[in-house]
Design a protein around this motif. Sequence first.
Motif, short mmCIF file in Angstrom:
data_model
loop_
_atom_site.label_atom_id
_atom_site.label_comp_id
_atom_site.label_asym_id
_atom_site.label_seq_id
_atom_site.Cartn_x
_atom_site.Cartn_y
_atom_site.Cartn_z
N LEU A 145 40.07 54.57 34.71
CA LEU A 145 39.60 53.39 34.99
C LEU A 145 39.43 52.34 36.12
O LEU A 145 38.39 52.00 35.29
CB LEU A 145 40.98 52.52 33.58
N MET A 146 40.03 52.66 36.67
CA MET A 146 39.52 51.50 38.11
C MET A 146 37.85 52.59 37.85
O MET A 146 37.34 51.18 38.97
CB MET A 146 40.21 51.92 38.99
N LEU A 147 37.41 53.06 38.51
CA LEU A 147 36.18 53.60 38.46
C LEU A 147 34.84 53.19 38.06
O LEU A 147 34.23 52.52 38.14
CB LEU A 147 36.07 55.10 37.92
N ASP A 148 35.78 52.21 36.29
CA ASP A 148 34.77 50.82 35.92
C ASP A 148 34.84 49.84 36.77
O ASP A 148 34.27 48.95 35.69
CB ASP A 148 35.17 51.57 33.90
N PHE A 149 36.67 49.52 35.85
CA PHE A 149 36.94 48.64 36.16
C PHE A 149 37.04 47.43 37.15
O PHE A 149 36.98 47.11 37.40
CB PHE A 149 38.58 48.10 35.66
N ILE A 150 37.13 48.43 38.36
CA ILE A 150 36.65 47.94 39.55
C ILE A 150 35.25 47.21 40.18
O ILE A 150 35.33 45.52 40.26
CB ILE A 150 37.11 48.38 40.34
N PHE A 153 35.71 43.97 37.37
CA PHE A 153 36.48 42.64 37.41
C PHE A 153 36.30 42.54 39.30
O PHE A 153 37.24 41.32 39.26
CB PHE A 153 38.37 43.41 36.86
N GLY A 154 36.28 43.46 40.48
CA GLY A 154 36.65 43.16 41.16
C GLY A 154 38.19 43.73 41.73
O GLY A 154 38.17 44.61 40.30
N TRP A 155 38.05 44.01 43.50
CA TRP A 155 39.34 44.68 43.15
C TRP A 155 41.38 44.73 42.34
O TRP A 155 41.24 45.14 41.34
CB TRP A 155 40.14 45.32 44.96
N GLY A 158 40.37 44.25 38.09
CA GLY A 158 40.17 45.60 38.38
C GLY A 158 41.35 46.78 38.05
O GLY A 158 41.80 47.56 37.56
N MET A 159 42.16 46.85 38.90
CA MET A 159 43.10 47.26 39.12
C MET A 159 44.47 47.01 38.46
O MET A 159 45.41 47.78 37.61
CB MET A 159 44.24 47.43 40.94
N PHE A 160 44.51 45.36 38.16
CA PHE A 160 45.59 45.08 37.36
C PHE A 160 45.43 45.47 36.13
O PHE A 160 46.81 46.12 35.13
CB PHE A 160 45.84 44.03 37.82
N ASN A 161 43.70 45.03 35.63
CA ASN A 161 43.75 46.28 34.12
C ASN A 161 44.15 46.97 33.99
O ASN A 161 44.49 47.72 33.03
CB ASN A 161 42.58 45.00 33.87
N SER A 162 43.43 47.28 35.11
CA SER A 162 43.67 49.60 34.91
C SER A 162 45.20 50.11 34.36
O SER A 162 45.37 50.96 33.51
CB SER A 162 43.47 49.93 35.45
#
Length: 457
Positions: A145-150, A153-155, A158-162
């Motif tokens: 998911l980080m591949l899309d979310f970072i 949303f930013g680092w 993106g990491m937290f949402n993932s």
Amino acid sequence: MVSLFKKLSVAQKISLSFIIVIIIGSLLLSLPIMHYDSAPATTYLDHLFNTVSIVCVTGLSVFSIGDVYNGLGQAVVICLIQIGGLGLVSLISFSYYSINQRMSLEQQEILQSSIGNNSSADLRRYLFRIYKITFAIEGLVALLLMLDFIPRFGWQHGMFNSLFLAISAFCNAGFDNLGSNSLINYQLNWIVNLTIAFAIISGGLGFRNWMTLIDTMKSWLKERPHRFGLVKRKLRVQTRLVLATTAIILASGTALAWILEWDNPETIGSLSFYQQGLISFFQTVTMRTAGFATIDYTKTGHAANFIFMLQMLIGGAPGGTAGGVKLIVTAIIFLIFKSEFLGQTRVSVFHRTIPSQLIKQTLTILIFFFTILIVGYVCLLEFEPDIDPFKLLFEACSALATVGVSMDVTSHLSTESRWIVMALMFLGRVGPITVLISLRQKIEKTIHYAETDLVLG
């Protein structure tokens, strides 16, 4: 209080443990420190409803998690989802093992009931494997998911949402922190859809089945048999039945959703062939008690929503994070019908006979489950005369099966109806058989009467 707790049955202790976690969680989430300064006004009942849904990994909510709870509140939500998904008792027992405390036979019995393990052999290894599987899959899903979310949303976010979505998806919770539209804004995003679907299916397979698959794969890599049949025979009957039933439900559910909605411009009618297939597949996966949505269920046809309700009630495999009556119960019902239709004297699967006691337990679970559903639905009809009865049935099925999808009904329910939905979510998570055991007396009497003959039709 301690002596009273010791007198409770195994199932009653499990139920009470979930209630305690719900109370503590609702008190924490109701604190102002957990909320955004700009969050809308909420009541304790709102937070209690959401906490019941979170701990019971359902997904129904009276307000958006991402709009009310700040980072600290969302971190608490993640912890509650993980506790509800893996089972509170397994977490406590894992703590016992971590500090090298010996478990009593009673504690082992409680643990086995909560995680679906029917053997007391090497219980410590079984527990550690559960957590290895959980964290491995959740970690893999979060990385994908980080591949899309970072980039989106930013680092930090993106990491937290993932991580939030990975835990919620594997635990079949259905909660997200992306807004009030669930995953509708990502309905054509292949990375998000397929990654979340993988997590949902993984959590719904059951830990024992995952262990069997892993052990079988290790054996295959070591022995490298030339025929697939040799590998298949190494799988437990239950694992083979779960995999077969899962494949059938996913394939048939995707096809039915596609066929029923392909010409509906408000859902998938205006999309391409492959996009329609993606959305139809995701709905079938999420209806297996996950609760994420990439379409608006108020715009889908009644036929499609009815099929979705049937999929909700089926649920996932025993010993996993999914709810419903479970795949094995559904499979046994079909096998009973098949056996009677073919005139067979015994119910069998994969050249193995299913014991009569297991068949009785299957029917008991079904009767109890649907009794709760009917009672809850009738109460909702009584308290909500102005809401479409079909929408209320959808809501009742979603709550009891711990799915979490809604036809825009949850936030409009009265106080009485919210208590009914909370009860349905709790009973659906704790499990019909667990609740049933908790209500039974410990003394069993076996009485044999003369047989009789009844006409069925």
